[in-house]
Design a protein around this motif. Structure first.
Motif, PDB file in Angstrom:
ATOM      1  N   VAL A  48     -68.833 -90.704 -25.910  1.00 56.57           N
ATOM      2  CA  VAL A  48     -69.168 -91.072 -24.540  1.00 56.57           C
ATOM      3  C   VAL A  48     -70.490 -90.460 -24.117  1.00 56.57           C
ATOM      4  O   VAL A  48     -71.370 -91.150 -23.576  1.00 56.57           O
ATOM      5  CB  VAL A  48     -68.056 -90.621 -23.577  1.00 56.57           C
ATOM      6  N   VAL A  63     -71.360 -96.390 -20.098  1.00 58.89           N
ATOM      7  CA  VAL A  63     -71.211 -95.390 -19.031  1.00 58.89           C
ATOM      8  C   VAL A  63     -72.538 -94.977 -18.416  1.00 58.89           C
ATOM      9  O   VAL A  63     -72.560 -94.184 -17.469  1.00 58.89           O
ATOM     10  CB  VAL A  63     -70.463 -94.131 -19.523  1.00 58.89           C
ATOM     11  N   MET A  82     -67.769 -88.281 -13.765  1.00 63.79           N
ATOM     12  CA  MET A  82     -67.522 -89.709 -13.950  1.00 63.79           C
ATOM     13  C   MET A  82     -67.396 -90.369 -12.585  1.00 63.79           C
ATOM     14  O   MET A  82     -66.477 -90.034 -11.818  1.00 63.79           O
ATOM     15  CB  MET A  82     -66.244 -89.917 -14.775  1.00 63.79           C
ATOM     16  N   LEU A  85     -65.488 -95.291 -11.564  1.00 62.01           N
ATOM     17  CA  LEU A  85     -64.593 -95.460 -12.703  1.00 62.01           C
ATOM     18  C   LEU A  85     -63.988 -96.859 -12.736  1.00 62.01           C
ATOM     19  O   LEU A  85     -63.716 -97.470 -11.689  1.00 62.01           O
ATOM     20  CB  LEU A  85     -63.491 -94.409 -12.671  1.00 62.01           C
ATOM     21  N   ASP A  89     -62.198 -97.415 -18.539  1.00 61.19           N
ATOM     22  CA  ASP A  89     -62.505 -96.006 -18.843  1.00 61.19           C
ATOM     23  C   ASP A  89     -61.238 -95.210 -19.168  1.00 61.19           C
ATOM     24  O   ASP A  89     -61.325 -94.039 -19.546  1.00 61.19           O
ATOM     25  CB  ASP A  89     -63.214 -95.343 -17.654  1.00 61.19           C
TER      26      ASP A  89
END
Length: 118
Positions: A48, A63, A82, A85, A89
């Motif tokens: 990620v 992302v 994050m 979202l 995810d």
């Protein structure tokens, strides 16, 4: 003994935010490259985000613009912020460390579950 302990995963609604933390011990944290992988059941593990010991970062395309990786060398901790979202995810997020003392080896945490509801 090297330990990586993740925290911060939980159930969140789509559009929400979470911050994951990974506390490291047993390594020279400031000289370690750190990062986050995620894995959904039945799927391959996906890198990620990563941050080098020098502070350079990289992200998987899905992302970019939503997630931010950072590190606090004074606290031996790496974070994954994050935002925005999405249900896709949803995964177990695991922290890794590539220690200066053992460059060919990755240390892993146990992971923390992130679930994004639609």
């Amino acid at each position: 003994q090297v330990q990586l302990v993740e925290s911060g995963g939980c159930l969140v609604q789509a559009g929400g935010s979470l911050r994951l933390s990974c506390a490291a011990s047993g390594i020279i944290f400031g000289r370690a490259d750190m990062g986050w992988y995620r894995q959904e059941p039945g799927k391959q593990r996906e890198l990620v985000a990563a941050v080098t010991s020098g502070g350079n970062t990289n992200y998987v395309d899905s992302v970019k613009g939503r997630f931010t990786i950072s590190r606090d060398n004074a606290k031996n901790t790496v974070y994954l912020q994050m935002n925005s979202l999405k249900p896709e995810d949803t995964a177990v997020y695991s922290c890794y460390a590539r220690a200066y003392e053992r460059p060919g080896y990755l240390y892993w945490g146990r992971g923390t579950q992130v679930t994004v509801s639609s």
